[in-house]
Design an enzyme around this catalytic site. Structure first.
Site, PDB file in Angstrom:
ATOM      1  N   ASP A 161     -25.852  30.853 120.820  1.00  0.00           N
ATOM      2  CA  ASP A 161     -24.414  30.619 121.020  1.00  0.00           C
ATOM      3  C   ASP A 161     -23.954  31.385 122.255  1.00  0.00           C
ATOM      4  O   ASP A 161     -24.021  32.611 122.284  1.00  0.00           O
ATOM      5  CB  ASP A 161     -23.670  31.093 119.761  1.00  0.00           C
ATOM      6  CG  ASP A 161     -22.161  31.028 119.926  1.00  0.00           C
ATOM      7  OD1 ASP A 161     -21.692  30.287 120.814  1.00  0.00           O
ATOM      8  OD2 ASP A 161     -21.463  31.719 119.152  1.00  0.00           O
ATOM      9  N   ASN A 213     -20.799  31.281 123.674  1.00  0.00           N
ATOM     10  CA  ASN A 213     -19.374  31.612 123.818  1.00  0.00           C
ATOM     11  C   ASN A 213     -18.744  32.238 122.567  1.00  0.00           C
ATOM     12  O   ASN A 213     -17.521  32.302 122.458  1.00  0.00           O
ATOM     13  CB  ASN A 213     -18.585  30.361 124.239  1.00  0.00           C
ATOM     14  CG  ASN A 213     -18.674  29.258 123.192  1.00  0.00           C
ATOM     15  OD1 ASN A 213     -19.413  29.399 122.200  1.00  0.00           O
ATOM     16  ND2 ASN A 213     -17.926  28.193 123.373  1.00  0.00           N
ATOM     17  N   ASP A 219     -18.381  31.328 119.452  1.00  0.00           N
ATOM     18  CA  ASP A 219     -17.688  30.595 118.387  1.00  0.00           C
ATOM     19  C   ASP A 219     -18.561  30.433 117.146  1.00  0.00           C
ATOM     20  O   ASP A 219     -18.185  29.759 116.191  1.00  0.00           O
ATOM     21  CB  ASP A 219     -17.170  29.235 118.894  1.00  0.00           C
ATOM     22  CG  ASP A 219     -18.298  28.279 119.258  1.00  0.00           C
ATOM     23  OD1 ASP A 219     -19.478  28.696 119.202  1.00  0.00           O
ATOM     24  OD2 ASP A 219     -18.001  27.116 119.599  1.00  0.00           O
ATOM     25  N   ASP A 226     -25.108  26.262 121.455  1.00  0.00           N
ATOM     26  CA  ASP A 226     -24.615  25.274 122.417  1.00  0.00           C
ATOM     27  C   ASP A 226     -25.591  25.114 123.576  1.00  0.00           C
ATOM     28  O   ASP A 226     -26.607  25.805 123.658  1.00  0.00           O
ATOM     29  CB  ASP A 226     -23.223  25.685 122.916  1.00  0.00           C
ATOM     30  CG  ASP A 226     -23.185  27.160 123.277  1.00  0.00           C
ATOM     31  OD1 ASP A 226     -24.019  27.577 124.101  1.00  0.00           O
ATOM     32  OD2 ASP A 226     -22.346  27.909 122.702  1.00  0.00           O
ATOM     33  N   ASP A 256     -32.398  13.008 120.787  1.00  0.00           N
ATOM     34  CA  ASP A 256     -32.524  12.474 119.436  1.00  0.00           C
ATOM     35  C   ASP A 256     -31.606  11.260 119.340  1.00  0.00           C
ATOM     36  O   ASP A 256     -30.381  11.383 119.405  1.00  0.00           O
ATOM     37  CB  ASP A 256     -32.082  13.568 118.438  1.00  0.00           C
ATOM     38  CG  ASP A 256     -32.695  13.406 117.070  1.00  0.00           C
ATOM     39  OD1 ASP A 256     -32.856  12.253 116.638  1.00  0.00           O
ATOM     40  OD2 ASP A 256     -32.984  14.435 116.425  1.00  0.00           O
ATOM     41  N   ASP A 307     -34.504   8.664 115.244  1.00  0.00           N
ATOM     42  CA  ASP A 307     -34.176   9.032 113.869  1.00  0.00           C
ATOM     43  C   ASP A 307     -34.399   7.848 112.919  1.00  0.00           C
ATOM     44  O   ASP A 307     -34.009   6.719 113.241  1.00  0.00           O
ATOM     45  CB  ASP A 307     -32.689   9.450 113.842  1.00  0.00           C
ATOM     46  CG  ASP A 307     -32.269  10.064 112.521  1.00  0.00           C
ATOM     47  OD1 ASP A 307     -32.844  11.110 112.159  1.00  0.00           O
ATOM     48  OD2 ASP A 307     -31.372   9.505 111.862  1.00  0.00           O
ATOM     49  N   GLU A 346     -39.467   8.677 113.941  1.00  0.00           N
ATOM     50  CA  GLU A 346     -39.493   9.283 112.609  1.00  0.00           C
ATOM     51  C   GLU A 346     -39.715   8.186 111.577  1.00  0.00           C
ATOM     52  O   GLU A 346     -38.918   7.257 111.476  1.00  0.00           O
ATOM     53  CB  GLU A 346     -38.172   9.998 112.314  1.00  0.00           C
ATOM     54  CG  GLU A 346     -38.228  10.762 110.993  1.00  0.00           C
ATOM     55  CD  GLU A 346     -36.860  11.152 110.437  1.00  0.00           C
ATOM     56  OE1 GLU A 346     -36.806  12.114 109.660  1.00  0.00           O
ATOM     57  OE2 GLU A 346     -35.861  10.487 110.753  1.00  0.00           O
ATOM     58  N   HIS A 403     -36.011  20.338 111.129  1.00  0.00           N
ATOM     59  CA  HIS A 403     -34.706  20.783 110.641  1.00  0.00           C
ATOM     60  C   HIS A 403     -34.391  20.279 109.230  1.00  0.00           C
ATOM     61  O   HIS A 403     -33.348  20.617 108.690  1.00  0.00           O
ATOM     62  CB  HIS A 403     -33.626  20.310 111.613  1.00  0.00           C
ATOM     63  CG  HIS A 403     -33.569  18.814 111.685  1.00  0.00           C
ATOM     64  ND1 HIS A 403     -34.595  18.057 112.221  1.00  0.00           N
ATOM     65  CD2 HIS A 403     -32.638  17.935 111.253  1.00  0.00           C
ATOM     66  CE1 HIS A 403     -34.283  16.776 112.115  1.00  0.00           C
ATOM     67  NE2 HIS A 403     -33.109  16.666 111.535  1.00  0.00           N
ATOM     68  N   ASP A 404     -35.255  19.440 108.670  1.00  0.00           N
ATOM     69  CA  ASP A 404     -35.043  18.923 107.310  1.00  0.00           C
ATOM     70  C   ASP A 404     -35.969  19.586 106.288  1.00  0.00           C
ATOM     71  O   ASP A 404     -35.879  19.293 105.097  1.00  0.00           O
ATOM     72  CB  ASP A 404     -35.326  17.408 107.263  1.00  0.00           C
ATOM     73  CG  ASP A 404     -34.340  16.584 108.088  1.00  0.00           C
ATOM     74  OD1 ASP A 404     -33.190  17.025 108.252  1.00  0.00           O
ATOM     75  OD2 ASP A 404     -34.737  15.503 108.553  1.00  0.00           O
TER      76      ASP A 404
END
Ligand code: TEU
Ligand code: CA
Length: 549
Positions: free
Chosen positions: A32, A34, A36, A40, A109, A210, A252, A326-327
């Site tokens: 990150d 910035n 938040d 990013d 993606d 995907d 995928e 990520h799954d």
């Protein structure tokens, strides 16, 4: 050691992506810039030196396009703009350019099975049946309360949603905010090709597609994946877009068999570069049930599955090699041991995978041996996990049963922020991270590992480097050894001038090894214990990689 200028093996005129190692970034959890609390694009740019040092060739970026974030970006409302939470289109162009300076390509993606319900196309489509965009989605007539059929969505509930304005149901295989796109409509397909070509012009290195096996759905026949027209669509898609440039494309495909994989990744380049399939991943669930219904890890089956894919695809297709994305839960917490043998088992799993044929993927933090988490329910963020919790509570499961499944399989296991150092929020963000940092960051982090030659990171780096220097990693023919051995996974890869031997103990105890001591010409190139000499016994999670030639 220069891993870049020498990466093209002189005798190997194959596609670049057959020698590549791809690193997956889940942008909201990577870095990150910035404060938040959300990773990013500028954050990624700031970590390119780290990625170049690791030696990877390309980054697969999980979606960063404009999205209401119902499914963390897998619900896209504008395919040609960047979500402000990640930055701007200018930041994306900058990332492509800066990554290029590090010899790293950017793989986008592409979510083509569905869009967000907030996409302009869907906003129009639901206005009336006559609207030019109506047929971009999958609609069925019906009466409110009378579903077209009993199909269920992946994240719970019916796959059909009623829209009063048009007096029809639309079809969604994922959340209600992810309406399925209608690939039967040539206008929709054309629109998608134009969008992809626009990205190709921007200089991306390729695309990850995907749930591509679900685009040719036929809901009237309850067909979701592998619909009859799937490969027809893929060939058209490839011809109209990907074949115009030297790109890598990876599809995928949860439901791929080796036979289907040969279609997807036909060496004639008519569809995609490679398939990303999950047969080795789905082994620890009760057959025919959901992933939450936990089964013990079947080691002999794992060997059989890997060996079959290695053998059957050789020369006829191309596979992805991965343990994580990520799954999926973290591999060291799954097939490894994330406590006393975390370092040994994480390296063992890397050595096993990186010796195989295919294109290896490293998912952010895997190279550090990051682990699963166990949070209180209010700290989970993933839509699938939240829905599952409610659904199973209503079905009468006990809380502790549900939490056991979530600890083992929640997608948030993979999504906790990247652990850069032992400072505040693991160096991920100066603000409040969108998902809690795994408390073990004080011990497990990049800063502690990059300079340490014995770290998991250094083991990955070495494996990546070896693949670039030695053609046998790309073209060697696989042979499984000790097929009946219930502890060891051993194999060779052989080409005309080289041979690789990999031997791995998958268990936390010392076991005997029936292989002959390798001859002197076999150099031990990677291992996870010091004093690796005699092969007669292998210590807990011990792994050896030998190379000849
Ligand atoms: O995943 C496809 C998919 O089938 C997963 O939803 C899978 O069923 C689930 O994660 C297993 O628990 C892709 C993306 O990788 C995933 O992040 C998206 O949520 C999904 O498609 C929808 O776009
Ligand atoms: Ca940010």
């Amino acid at each position: 050691m220069d891993t870049k200028t020498t990466d093209i093996h002189p005798t190997d005129n194959e596609k670049w992506w057959k020698r590549a190692v791809i690193y997956q970034i889940y942008p909201r959890s990577f870095a990150d810039s910035n404060g938040d609390g959300i990773g990013d694009l500028q954050g990624i740019i700031s970590k390119l030196d780290y990625l170049e040092d690791l030696g990877i060739d390309a980054i697969w970026l999980s979606p960063v396009c404009k999205s209401p974030q119902d499914d963390n970006g897998y619900d896209i409302s504008d395919y040609q703009d960047i979500d402000p939470m990640f930055g701007s289109l200018a930041d994306m162009e900058k990332l492509i350019q800066e990554a290029g300076k590090h010899q790293i390509r950017i793989i986008l993606d592409l979510v083509l099975n569905h869009s967000s319900d907030e996409h302009f196309w869907f906003q129009e489509a639901k206005k009336s049946k006559e609207n030019p965009y109506h047929n971009y989605y999958v609609w069925r007539d019906g009466k409110e309360g009378e579903l077209p059929n009993g199909m269920r969505a992946a994240f719970g509930g019916s796959a059909w949603e009623w829209v009063p304005e048009v007096q029809q149901y639309y079809f969604h295989q994922f959340s209600v905010k992810q309406p399925d796109l209608n690939w039967e409509n040539p206008e929709l397909r054309k629109e998608i090709y134009d969008m992809i070509n626009w990205w190709i012009e921007k200089g991306v290195g390729g695309f990850r597609l995907d749930v591509i096996d679900q685009i040719a759905k036929e809901p009237d026949r309850e067909i979701t994946n592998n619909g009859p027209r799937l490969h027809e669509y893929l060939r058209e898609l490839s011809r109209e877009t990907f074949q115009k440039a030297d790109l890598v494309t990876v599809g995928e495909a949860w439901g791929a068999t080796t036979a289907l994989a040969k279609l997807y990744s036909n060496p004639d380049n008519s569809e995609l570069s490679m398939v990303f399939q999950f047969e080795h991943i789905c082994l620890d669930q009760i057959a025919g049930k959901e992933k939450w219904d936990l089964a013990p890890l079947p080691f002999m089956k794992l060997k059989e599955v890997f060996a079959r894919w290695q053998t059957q695809l050789c020369g006829e297709g191309w596979n992805s090699l991965f343990w994580n994305n990520h799954d999926l839960p973290r591999i060291v917490s799954r097939w490894g041991n994330d406590r006393e043998y975390r370092v040994e088992s994480a390296k063992m799993l890397a050595i096993l995978l990186h010796g195989l044929q295919g294109t290896p993927y490293v998912y952010q933090g895997e190279e550090l041996g990051m682990t699963n988490v166990q949070y209180d329910m209010e700290d989970y963020r993933d839509i699938e996990t939240l829905n599952l919790y409610q659904e199973r509570l209503e079905k009468g499961y006990t809380k502790s049963d549900i939490m056991r499944s979530i600890y083992a399989k929640s997608r948030d296991n993979a999504r906790t922020p990247m652990q850069w150092n032992d400072g505040r929020n693991a160096g991920f963000s100066d603000g409040e991270p969108w998902l809690k940092v795994n408390p073990n960051y004080t011990e497990i982090n990049a800063a502690a590992q990059t300079a340490d030659e014995d770290s998991i990171y250094s083991c990955y780096k070495k494996l990546i480097h070896l693949r670039k220097q030695n053609a046998v990693f790309t073209d060697g023919v696989f042979e499984l050894l000790l097929a009946e051995d219930e502890n060891l996974f051993a194999y060779t890869r052989t080409n005309a001038s080289q041979q690789l031997l990999v031997v791995c103990n998958f268990y936390g105890r010392t076991v005997p090894c029936a292989l002959q001591q390798p001859e002197a010409s076999m150099r031990l190139v990677v291992s996870n214990y010091k004093d690796a000499d005699q092969l007669a016994n292998l210590r807990p999670y011990e792994a050896r990689m030998y190379l000849k030639g």
